[in-house]
Design an enzyme around this catalytic site. Structure first.
Site, short mmCIF file in Angstrom:
data_model
loop_
_atom_site.label_atom_id
_atom_site.label_comp_id
_atom_site.label_asym_id
_atom_site.label_seq_id
_atom_site.Cartn_x
_atom_site.Cartn_y
_atom_site.Cartn_z
CD GLU A 16 -8.70 0.48 24.00
OE1 GLU A 16 -7.73 1.03 23.43
OE2 GLU A 16 -8.65 0.16 25.20
CE LYS A 119 8.31 9.29 6.97
NZ LYS A 119 7.65 8.24 7.74
CD GLU A 492 7.63 -7.07 2.69
OE1 GLU A 492 7.27 -6.48 3.73
OE2 GLU A 492 8.20 -6.50 1.75
CG ASP A 607 11.75 -1.75 1.75
OD1 ASP A 607 11.77 -1.47 0.54
OD2 ASP A 607 11.11 -2.69 2.24
CD GLU A 673 3.68 8.24 -0.82
OE1 GLU A 673 4.15 7.50 0.05
OE2 GLU A 673 2.86 9.14 -0.60
CG HIS A 702 -0.96 5.83 1.73
ND1 HIS A 702 -0.15 6.33 0.74
CD2 HIS A 702 -0.15 5.34 2.68
CE1 HIS A 702 1.11 6.16 1.11
NE2 HIS A 702 1.14 5.55 2.27
CB CYS A 734 4.09 2.25 -0.20
SG CYS A 734 4.92 1.75 1.33
#
Ligand code: GLN
Ligand code: ZN
Length: 762
Positions: A16, A119, A492, A607, A673, A702, A734
């Site tokens: 949501e 990350k 893709e 990848d 990247e 991004h 990317c």
């Protein structure tokens, strides 16, 4: 014995929050509508936790985008470039500033880049990296934590436990944006703001406050250790009657045990799923006033808890400390697990009986407490499920085990060296200098996504679906030819997700309907579940790649996901080493690579964006991991002839300390990247004199922001200084699946233009 929870998934069982934020970003809904959805999600989560009997229910674990960005906003760590977001457009408020920092801002005549993202430890969650300057100032800016505490108090029936990223970990998560200082030295400046926050929380009625300090489980310098001592001493001096719960996770404390147990806090949380062995030493060193929260329920995986194992930890601690000083908890925040297994109605019931999602894990915490109080039936039920999994024929396949056992070094080796292969490939492909390509995916528009939805519902036949995907693919090919890209991709369009697509075609995988886990911001992934030995019953991508190649005279890149990434982005078996599972996947990918070559595909990309995130958190464990991870990649890539060009792609990675291993992967071309870091990340390749070809990303995918030709030319000029121009490729950071077509088109046209300008310069 308190039942403790560290954090709960926040996007909503049906995503949501994703939908609400994207509506807001698109200008299709109001701030109030977004806030209403967020409020409902929080209230629902608190109720779920209260119903499961959790005593320490977290708040402020909710976030509109990322909890590290929340902390930056709380502490007023707002890079100067965002100031105009609020001053230029008076209708903007804090949330718009917040989203601008996360996503960049291209409106009101402003053009501001987003903050860097990386990350979160060894997970597939990404956080927004705090930016520090030498003269960094901190001040209480966002009041979110107080608002959330107040709201939680109304809805939990108990006193909620605010969650904060602790001051030391917060600093360590960030990055110095100027030379000449070490961010850890900002500790004296940041602690006063933490104290201000904690005092206010106390005034509002907080009893427990959770301070996440995951860095305590990592390698620390002496300065960093001192920062811990300093910060918590100051905090405990100023907030003596607040109970701090210091949480660590993802690794063991090891050499930091003494440091951690001696910090002036009320309780310490340790991860006993990842690091069960630390319990004994922690128990030995634990001072009398400290309570211990035992993370026994796996917050990183979806398997049912083995109660016998958990009980052995719990009983040991209780025997030594008494139940009053022991808490039961998941190993880490449940952010990394999907919401609710009950929503999954089509998983094989035998397998489903081995699993638990976030909601079920809360129940496991509760059941463990009940078993300790004497409920034996709950233990019996669990024993049955655990042994059914250990013995199941659905899991164990002898032929697969034999094939992985028989892998040799030759299987992990291309025929010739890179130098020889490069010559052969140059003659074969005759590409211009600075060849242009993209990373694989093109925008997954609503139209494309709805095709898949309609196929699932039976509104489209498989043939109709394929025909539509073919149309999209051909359009993408024509368009790539038109703008003059050199190595094309098929786009893709047929893929839902780069891992799911392969998992669906491999044996040993299973899929959920709603097993969403947040990856970054509004982006969620639905990781496949690897439950058994892996094999490849049929070709997986040959049909689409050869269709695409048949429709163009240019080179068409085949597109695969590598074994480490498939492993890393799946929920994996916990009954065999990760390396074993990865080798099984590597053999399946190898067979696919060979099949693509046979079908006439000359360039194949495998990848591996997740290699780096799989690194163990402690440096001493790195080489063992990298050895099998790189070997798995090489096994997947080495079944082909010299003239076939193998690409690999990695995003979000820093390469400094693993550059030797990256070179060891021996891909003919690697795309990485680099645009958000202004090519900073390329230095590692340059210092190493990286020999193979490389495409440093020149365009940040991004954010919807369109880079200019000049910007990309200047990035490429930087790259050309660092590496031999003859080895350079030109590509985005990317894949483009999360972007929209208009911005993608302008950006790629600019990118091709940039490459052309570079060619003229040499
Ligand atoms: N080929 C994939 C794509 O273009 C790669 C994505 C990734 O590295 N995360 O989407
Ligand atoms: Zn990528």
């Amino acid at each position: 014995m308190l039942k403790n929870n560290l954090g709960y998934p926040r996007v909503g069982a049906l995503r949501e929050l994703k939908k609400a934020s994207e509506q807001y970003w698109a200008g299709l809904s109001s701030r109030d509508e977004l806030f209403a959805v967020a409020r409902k999600l929080r209230v629902g989560n608190w109720k779920t936790q209260a119903d499961a009997g959790i005593d320490l229910i977290p708040c402020n674990d909710f976030s509109f985008y990322d909890q590290v960005l929340d902390t930056s906003l709380m502490l007023g760590v707002i890079p100067e470039r965002y100031t105009p977001v609020l001053t230029q457009n008076k209708a903007n408020t804090e949330i718009d500033l917040y989203f601008a920092m996360a996503r960049g801002y291209q409106k009101d005549g402003l053009d501001i880049t987003a903050m860097e993202m990386t990350k979160w430890f060894d997970t597939n969650y990404h956080y927004i990296v705090p930016e520090f300057v030498q003269n960094q100032q901190f001040r209480l800016f966002s009041e979110k934590i107080f608002d959330e505490f107040t709201l939680a108090k109304q809805h939990t029936g108990t006193t909620p436990k605010p969650v904060l990223i602790g001051p030391v970990s917060y600093l360590l998560l960030g990055k110095e944006k100027q030379a000449g200082f070490n961010r850890i030295n900002l500790i004296k400046k940041v602690v006063p703001v933490y104290i201000e926050v904690l005092k206010r929380l106390k005034e509002y009625g907080a009893v427990w406050v959770q301070m996440d300090e995951p860095f305590l489980a990592l390698d620390l310098t002496s300065e960093e250790k001192e920062a811990f001592v300093y910060a918590y001493k100051e905090i405990s001096k100023s907030c003596p009657d607040l109970k701090l719960l210091l949480t660590t996770y993802f690794e063991s404390l090891q050499d930091n045990i003494a440091l951690a147990v001696n910090l002036p806090v009320s309780a310490l949380h340790i991860d006993l799923v990842r690091a069960p062995k630390q319990l004994d030493e922690v128990l030995t060193l634990l001072p009398e006033k400290l309570s211990l929260s035992l993370g026994v329920v796996d917050g990183r995986n979806i398997w049912k808890n083995d109660y016998i194992r958990s009980l052995s930890h719990l009983k040991k601690a209780i025997a030594l400390l008494g139940a009053g000083r022991v808490m039961i908890a998941p190993s880490c925040s449940l952010l990394h697990t999907p919401f609710d297994l009950d929503l999954e109605t089509s998983i094989n019931p035998e397998i489903k009986n081995w699993m638990a999602f976030a909601k079920q894990k809360l129940n496991e915490v509760n059941e463990l407490a009940q078993i300790i109080e004497g409920n034996n039936q709950l233990l019996q039920n669990n024993l049955q499920a655990i042994s059914s999994r250990n013995l199941s024929k659905l899991i164990h396949k002898q032929d697969i085990k034999q094939r992985t056992a028989a892998i040799t070094d030759a299987d992990a080796q291309r025929i010739s060296t890179f130098g020889a292969r490069q010559k052969i490939q140059q003659q074969r492909f005759k590409l211009p200098l600075y060849p242009t390509t993209t990373i694989g995916s093109f925008p997954q528009t609503n139209d494309i996504r709805s095709l898949r939805a309609r196929l699932k519902k039976g509104e489209l036949s498989a043939d109709q679906y394929d025909a539509e995907i073919e149309k999209a693919t051909i359009d993408a090919i024509r368009w790539q030819e038109e703008i003059g890209l050199d190595v094309l991709v098929h786009g893709e369009f047929e893929r839902n997700d780069m891992v799911e697509y392969f998992g669906e075609r491999l044996d040993g995988f299973l899929f959920t309907k709603n097993g969403w886990v947040q990856s970054y911001g509004s982006r969620c992934v639905k990781p496949p579940i690897i439950y058994g030995d892996v094999s490849r019953p049929a070709d997986m991508t040959v049909r689409w790649s050869s269709f695409a190649q048949a429709n163009t005279d240019r080179l068409m890149k085949g597109m695969l996901t590598g074994p480490v990434t498939i492993l890393q982005w799946s929920f994996v078996r916990d009954d065999q080493p990760r390396s074993e599972t990865t080798y099984q996947i590597a053999l399946a990918i190898r067979d696919e690579v060979v099949a693509l070559e046979k079908a006439g595909i000359k360039v194949i990309q495998i990848d591996e964006p997740a290699i780096r995130e799989g690194l163990p958190l402690r440096k001493k464990d790195w080489q063992a991991y990298l050895h099998w991870a790189v070997r798995a990649f090489r096994i997947s890539a080495s079944g082909v002839r010299d003239e076939t060009q193998i690409h690999t792609h990695m995003c979000y990675s820093e390469f400094n300390d693993i550059i030797g291993n990256i070179a060891d992967m021996d891909a003919d071309v690697i795309t990485i990247e680099t645009s958000r870091s202004q090519m900073e990340l390329l230095a590692a390749f340059s210092d190493f004199k990286y020999p193979n070809e490389i495409g440093p990303g020149v365009y940040d995918i991004h954010s919807p922001r369109v880079p200019t030709v000049e910007e990309m030319v200047s990035l490429l000029e930087k790259a050309s200084v660092l590496l031999p121009p003859a080895n350079l490729w030109v590509n985005p950071d990317c894949g483009l699946k999360t972007r929209k077509w208009p911005e993608t088109q302008t950006a790629l046209i600019n990118m091709v233009q940039a490459a052309k300008q570079l060619r003229q310069l040499v």
